[in-house]
Design a protein around this motif. Sequence first.
Motif, short mmCIF file in Angstrom:
data_model
loop_
_atom_site.label_atom_id
_atom_site.label_comp_id
_atom_site.label_asym_id
_atom_site.label_seq_id
_atom_site.Cartn_x
_atom_site.Cartn_y
_atom_site.Cartn_z
N CYS A 68 48.54 62.98 3.16
CA CYS A 68 47.15 62.61 2.83
C CYS A 68 46.61 61.71 3.94
O CYS A 68 47.37 60.94 4.53
CB CYS A 68 47.12 61.84 1.52
N GLY A 69 45.31 61.74 4.16
CA GLY A 69 44.70 60.86 5.17
C GLY A 69 45.36 61.05 6.53
O GLY A 69 45.62 62.17 6.97
N THR A 70 45.64 59.94 7.19
CA THR A 70 46.23 60.01 8.52
C THR A 70 47.54 60.81 8.50
O THR A 70 47.83 61.57 9.43
CB THR A 70 46.49 58.58 9.06
N SER A 71 48.31 60.66 7.44
CA SER A 71 49.59 61.40 7.37
C SER A 71 49.33 62.90 7.38
O SER A 71 50.07 63.67 8.00
CB SER A 71 50.36 61.01 6.10
N GLU A 92 44.28 62.50 -2.82
CA GLU A 92 45.63 61.89 -2.72
C GLU A 92 46.27 61.70 -4.10
O GLU A 92 47.48 61.72 -4.26
CB GLU A 92 45.47 60.54 -2.00
N ILE A 125 54.91 63.59 3.99
CA ILE A 125 54.73 62.29 4.67
C ILE A 125 53.88 61.39 3.79
O ILE A 125 52.74 61.74 3.45
CB ILE A 125 53.99 62.48 6.02
N CYS A 149 53.40 57.21 4.01
CA CYS A 149 53.92 55.98 4.61
C CYS A 149 54.34 54.99 3.54
O CYS A 149 55.37 54.33 3.65
CB CYS A 149 52.84 55.35 5.50
N SER A 190 54.03 56.65 -1.77
CA SER A 190 53.10 56.35 -2.85
C SER A 190 52.18 57.51 -3.26
O SER A 190 51.66 57.49 -4.36
CB SER A 190 52.21 55.18 -2.42
N SER A 193 47.85 52.05 6.91
CA SER A 193 49.00 52.83 7.40
C SER A 193 48.61 53.82 8.49
O SER A 193 49.47 54.50 9.05
CB SER A 193 49.67 53.56 6.23
N GLU A 243 39.46 57.49 10.03
CA GLU A 243 39.99 56.52 9.05
C GLU A 243 39.19 55.21 8.99
O GLU A 243 39.48 54.34 8.19
CB GLU A 243 41.45 56.24 9.40
N ASN A 286 40.46 55.64 -4.19
CA ASN A 286 41.55 56.29 -4.93
C ASN A 286 42.37 55.22 -5.66
O ASN A 286 42.07 54.02 -5.56
CB ASN A 286 42.40 57.20 -4.03
N LEU A 302 43.94 52.48 -3.55
CA LEU A 302 42.93 51.56 -3.00
C LEU A 302 42.31 50.69 -4.09
O LEU A 302 41.93 49.55 -3.85
CB LEU A 302 41.84 52.36 -2.24
O1 F6P Z 1 44.35 56.08 0.61
C1 F6P Z 1 43.97 55.88 1.92
C2 F6P Z 1 45.14 55.89 2.82
O2 F6P Z 1 45.75 54.63 2.78
C3 F6P Z 1 44.85 56.24 4.26
O3 F6P Z 1 44.44 55.14 4.94
C4 F6P Z 1 46.16 56.80 4.70
O4 F6P Z 1 46.03 57.47 5.89
C5 F6P Z 1 46.47 57.64 3.51
O5 F6P Z 1 46.08 56.84 2.42
C6 F6P Z 1 47.90 58.08 3.36
O6 F6P Z 1 48.74 57.07 2.95
P1 F6P Z 1 50.27 57.36 2.80
O7 F6P Z 1 50.75 57.90 4.10
O8 F6P Z 1 50.91 56.06 2.47
O9 F6P Z 1 50.42 58.36 1.67
#
Ligand code: F6P
Length: 587
Positions: A85-88, A131, A156, A158, A161, A233, A325, A494, A497
């Motif tokens: 999700c997100g950057t991952s 997410e 993935i 980070c 969660s 993250s 992000e 989410n 957050l």
């Molecule tokens: O929910 C937002 C966020 O924290 C993003 O900033 C991040 O890239 C994404 O979630 C993924 O988080 P994680 O890799 O911990 O699942």
Amino acid sequence: MDSKRYEEENTVPITERPNELTRDIDVGSAGDIVRILRQCDSQIFSGWKHFQSIYDEETIFAMEKVVEKAAEVLQQSGAVVLSGCGTSGRIAFFLAQKFSKLAKEQGLLASYEYIIAGGDIALFMSQEAPEDDWRKGQEDLAQVSSNKTRVLYIGITCGLSAPYVAGQLDYCMNHPDVFIPVLLGFNPVSQARRNVIEGWSKSFYDVACALQDYESGIILNPVVGPEAITGSSRMKGGSATKILLESILLKAHITVGKSSLMPGCIGTLHQFLLMYEHMYRATYLNHSSISKAVELAAKSLQCKGQVYYTGWGSSGFMGLLDASECVPTFSAHFDDIRGFLEGGYHTLKNEEGEYLLNGLTKLQISLRDFQESFLPNLTLHDTVTFICSEGNVIQQVRKLVNLTEKKGAHVIGIVCEKEKELSNVFRNKCLIELKQPSRHEQLFDGHLPVFDSILNQCLMEMSIKWILNAVSTGAHIVKGKVLGSFMIDLKVSNNKLFHRAVSIVSKFARVSQERSHLAVLQSIYRSDVVDSVLNQQVSQHVSIATAMDQVVPVAVLVATGKFNIESAVELLRTKTISHILKNCCFN
Ligand code: F6P
């Protein structure tokens, strides 16, 4: 284990803790900020406290297992699915594209697939709510792997969660004939999220524990220390994800290619990691030019100007990655920091192709879009960053730099140091020279230039990621979007957050979590009385908060007990929350 250590390992997850190094990052100059980020990033390699680092035996052992499984799947013409999700998720996409290309070049029939929560739009614009959807995670995985017989799945997250990833890991364990599940993150399993996921009976922790006991499951979770901006993250988490997965996948591809292509030996994973560590050091040798870039970007944001990243090739994608992000992290506007890539969607080759905003207008992401729609409107308040590691684009770069300068906008060049002519285009401007990676042919026994050039490319991208993370984070810090090391104005978009917002409010208003929870609800519903929503699910609150501004700042003021909703909103019309908290005493 002694009780102090037990407590440390089982309270707030490391990825959600403030980093002791960055406590005062908000009061430093641009130069101070970059130095602090440099120190914080060093923990990717040095490790953090007594926890397992990327270089430790347990990590290397888990990485070797993934290499072995990846090589097996590549040889059997199976699939490697990268998801997050997100950057991952963006990194999952990026790596899947890169290694898919390599697989083709090697003549392998295996495929790479990516999954990003929220679909392709999340590659460009943050989509936080998906997410939380564990079911959709399962559906998406079922879809990409529908006709596959053997799949190496790498989830993935980070923070250990994301429900979306938890659902997928669970799905893999329920289909053992097809899937080999791998979990990649940066907390010990004991710190995986324990909240029961909405609409399910399990928490991430339950799934991670099940995976620990699952025979073919692999958990890769070294600790890289808390993020520079608490919980962000995208920074160390994203960098470490890229470093670990590239090392693993490169080694797997070399292993597979070795039998047919070369007799020699392959570098160890330690050697790959050392290359990245060297690149980290080389990147921050640019301390003063990176600081200058932070100053320019900050000036733009402070004057309500824009920061544009324009880029070529895989290095250019780092701009899109960094820009996307900023919205949830700093409550930035989508246009505040934007990325453009030569060739746009055509270069990316993403599954869904062009994205239409509201089903009508194309989301503009190409250099041509930049040139046609943004460049003509540049002003002296804007900053344009040119990310170009290859000299063959010099004509185009020169032209765009000239046009940008005519508009009076600031110019930053991020250029490979060996491209002297290209560097000259940025003479007397802010120039950040990417250092050449140290020699590493020995990793491939000198026989395979293709791997050599891919590793070079991976290292360059890494360097660019560190630089851009510093520029965007630093600029938002200077703008006042960070208090201490906290995202004081994050978007509550989410479940994770929402809970992060409650902790931030509790910290700054110095109230209990319960009081702070209430204040966050008061802020979301813009009402002093919220009895009627107290029993609603978090997803309900999030669906309203996502579209709102200043949820956390308003909640902080209300939680102090000195403001009601109306007066808090009124005060924040003229002053930032950082300014108010730094200058007023509420106790
Ligand atoms: O929910 C937002 C966020 O924290 C993003 O900033 C991040 O890239 C994404 O979630 C993924 O988080 P994680 O890799 O911990 O699942």
